[in-house]
Enzyme design. Structure first.
Site, PDB file in Angstrom:
ATOM      1  CB  ALA A 123      34.708  54.181  28.887  1.00 45.01           C
ATOM      2  CG  ASN A 128      31.566  65.245  18.433  1.00 40.79           C
ATOM      3  OD1 ASN A 128      31.123  64.974  17.320  1.00 40.79           O
ATOM      4  ND2 ASN A 128      30.847  65.883  19.350  1.00 40.79           N
ATOM      5  CB  ALA A 129      36.611  61.651  21.003  1.00 43.28           C
ATOM      6  CB  SER A 131      40.228  57.908  14.216  1.00 41.70           C
ATOM      7  OG  SER A 131      39.676  56.715  13.702  1.00 41.70           O
ATOM      8  NE  ARG A 242      45.811  49.665  18.297  1.00 41.72           N
ATOM      9  CZ  ARG A 242      46.402  50.801  18.656  1.00 41.72           C
ATOM     10  NH1 ARG A 242      47.699  50.827  18.918  1.00 41.72           N
ATOM     11  NH2 ARG A 242      45.708  51.910  18.739  1.00 41.72           N
ATOM     12  CD  GLU A 363      41.010  46.529  21.736  1.00 41.11           C
ATOM     13  OE1 GLU A 363      40.261  45.654  22.178  1.00 41.11           O
ATOM     14  OE2 GLU A 363      42.213  46.586  21.989  1.00 41.11           O
ATOM     15  CB  THR A 365      40.177  52.467  11.864  1.00 41.45           C
ATOM     16  OG1 THR A 365      41.116  53.550  11.716  1.00 41.45           O
ATOM     17  CG2 THR A 365      38.884  52.983  12.466  1.00 41.45           C
TER      18      THR A 365
END
Lengths: 382, 262
Positions: A123, A128-129, A131, A242, A363, A365
């Site tokens: 999480a 507002n958070a 990228s 990733r 995960e 952009t």
């Protein structure tokens, strides 16, 4: 192409392939349509030890290598990125504990994650958070032997389905990024709740919800790593995870290519199978080239990460961009090759096209990935 | 509890062909699998072990290639595996097979429970399970669809019937043959596959099981297969699949086409 897998790795591929062919593919349309959580498939993966893959052996796992997990995810992703995401989210949720957790925390949570008895979720994102992770507003305040969390996380994969959540919150807001700390929150903790399941373009079976912390009290022992080291843990977690998202891209691209090529051999127009037309051949050829090239980069990057190099962000970001941009392109082209049939829900490629889009977004952009790569290049050419 | 599961390697039913020359099953290039009913017997054995403790031993009588299904059984949770293999066993009918298997089961240990699939999909006799029980001097129940409980050496179970099911009790040791409804077989596990890779399957020959050679193989088999032939083809058949609505649409289309031409 032969990637010279060892016996253990080949077993992972074979078993993941069997589960994908016999369980995921026959059920993917149902789960896409109903948007229900694929609990039976996730439990099958657990019984077959797939949740042990990303947990170290000393905590009941099978090693915890990035490459092993990548091999499993590629197969699952070939079947359904939504179902595969339900699995991958546990790995992502477990990594902060694996990477930065104390021995006690690892002993407390990792064995149950390895058996699949407990599912995990990660999480980070808030309204507002995204990228810009420094915009985090969820707070954690010390109160005697407890931390008290307040705030709301958004679009959390496995929300409502996970038993434990690795959560980043501001412990010292005035310190900026150095004031963030990670915690383990259990679904049964007081003051913790999940919002309703979000309605999405693709990966509809995967559960995505808000997490709401309202004076959520957790024991002090649930802090992951040092106070203020939350962002470092997040970055290390994403570096390791990733390639998994990248391998979902490779799997999806392979699945789309398989569908398109099979169709092109059967579909007859102007008296010939359409695969005999150069226009179609060239599309399929490009799809195959990009898929193979992506697979090669993902495998190399995952092996690089398993060697524990000092710097792994660039490799991790490069394979994510390459493989997920490829997945999007190959899925779009698969629909094009199949024409009107491809656009119909009766065939799986329209779902693949919808599913592919998230791979370029979650995960980190692909634009943020390019930032990471660019910043590393800037350092390298000093 | 010492559980023995008997499994057989059969040609994959999806891929069965008859050799047009000899009218025998063509095994060339045909994938071999665990007899589907035996997969359910194995799964039940592993589940009972997980619930009541004990070990699961799998036994297969067959050619050396049958090792593959024993390896698969280990990867799905079996503890020990025996391959009963000898040229002397070739051509065995169910009488000779049950004799051979009974000798092998005795050699492998003293079972509390023997599980078999209700029949094999190649021979389809459904005789081996009951025949083996008689030779082992055990009570047996065929077509078991559920094991309810095991308490004090008494097993309570459900036997599938055409019009429902019977609830039966049977004293252990006993032999059960199972139907597909009893469970959903699991996939292998990664740990199981690693164990299977390193596991040494024990091979048992006619001599190892102390068998009387006159009772083995073709010589010990009163059944003689005179010829095998596919049934005479009677008209063309088309299987219509899908949901009821899809089947109705398809059927209407076929009837329309046959009446008015495609």
């Amino acid at each position: 192409m032969d990637h010279f897998l060892n016996e253990d790795q080949q077993m992972i591929v074979d078993l993941a392939k069997q589960i994908t062919d016999e369980m995921i593919i026959p059920n993917r349309a149902k789960y896409d349509e109903t948007e229900g959580y694929p609990l039976d498939i996730v439990e099958t993966m657990a019984k077959s030890d797939f949740f042990a893959l990303f947990v170290p052996e000393e905590y009941g796992g099978l090693g915890g290598g990035c490459f092993d997990t990548v091999l499993a995810l590629e197969q699952f992703g070939r079947g359904c990125v939504g179902i595969a995401t339900a699995y991958a989210a546990s790995a992502l949720g477990a990594y902060p504990i694996v990477i930065s957790g104390s021995k006690e925390l690892k002993e407390q949570f990792l064995p149950d994650i390895a058996t699949g008895k407990k599912r995990a979720a990660f999480a980070l994102t808030e309204a507002n958070a995204g990228s810009d992770a420094s915009g985090i507003q969820t707070t954690a305040v010390e109160d005697g032997d407890y931390w008290v969390l307040n705030g709301t996380k958004q679009w959390i994969t496995n929300g409502g389905q996970a038993h434990l959540y690795t959560v980043i919150a501001m412990t010292d807001p005035h310190k900026g990024p150095r004031g963030a700390t990670m915690f383990v929150v259990e679904s049964t903790d007081p003051g913790f709740s999940c919002g309703p399941k979000e309605k999405k373009l693709g990966i509809r079976t995967s559960a995505t919800t808000e997490l709401i912390f309202k004076d959520c009290r957790i024991p002090k022992s649930r802090m992951i790593g040092r106070r203020g080291a939350g962002f470092i843990t997040v970055m290390k977690t994403l570096d390791k995870s990733r390639p998994g998202i990248a391998s979902l891209g490779v799997g999806l691209a392979q699945g789309a290519l398989d569908e398109a090529a099979t169709y092109a051999k059967q579909r007859v127009q102007f008296g010939k199978p359409i695969i005999s037309f150069q226009a179609v051949q060239h599309m399929l050829a490009d799809m195959a080239i990009q898929t193979e090239a992506s697979r090669a980069l993902v495998y190399v990057s995952a092996k690089h990460i398993d060697a524990h190099p000092k710097q792994m962000s660039k490799a991790s970001a490069m394979c994510k961009v390459m493989a997920t941009d490829t997945a999007m392109k190959v899925a779009v082209d698969a629909v094009q090759v199949m024409g009107g049939y491809g656009y119909m829900r009766e065939y799986p490629v329209e779902k693949m096209m919808r599913d592919a889009k998230i791979l370029q977004i979650y995960e980190g952009t692909n634009q943020i990935q390019r930032n990471v790569i660019g910043q590393e290049l800037n350092k390298e050419y000093n | 509890m010492n559980i023995v599961v008997c499994i057989k390697q059969v040609p994959d039913a999806k891929d069965v062909r008859l050799d047009p020359e000899t009218n025998t099953l063509s095994r060339e290039g045909v994938k071999s699998v665990i007899n589907p009913y035996d997969r359910h017997a194995l799964e039940e054995g592993v589940r009972l072990k997980e619930e009541y403790g004990g070990t699961v031993t799998v036994i297969s009588m067959g050619p050396p290639q049958a090792q593959a299904i024993l390896t698969e059984a280990i990867s799905c949770g079996a503890d020990e595996a025996f391959l009963v293999s000898d040229r002397a066993f070739a051509g065995a009918d169910t009488l000779a097979t049950t004799y051979t298997l009974a000798q092998a089961v005795a050699k492998a240990g003293k079972p509390d429970l023997v599980l078999c699939g209700k029949q094999a999909t190649d021979g389809d006799t459904a005789q081996v399970g009951p025949g083996l029980a008689v030779r082992l001097d055990m009570p047996f129940v065929t077509c078991v669809k559920k094991v309810r409980t095991i308490a004090k050496d008494v097993l309570t179970l459900e036997r599938m019937m055409d019009d429902g099911y019977d609830v039966l009790e049977v004293d252990l040791p006993a032999l059960l043959t199972v139907v597909k409804e009893i469970n959903t077989p699991r996939f292998p596990s990664l740990r199981g596959m690693r164990r299977a890779r390193d596991y040494q399957i024990t091979s048992l020959t006619a001599e190892d099981i102390g068998a009387d050679s006159s009772r083995l193989g073709l010589g010990g088999s009163p059944t003689q297969v005179v010829s095998v032939f596919p049934p005479e083809k009677k008209g063309d058949r088309t299987m219509i699949e899908g949901s009821v609505a899809e089947q109705v649409d398809k059927l209407a289309e076929i009837l329309f086409d046959s009446a008015f031409g495609a």
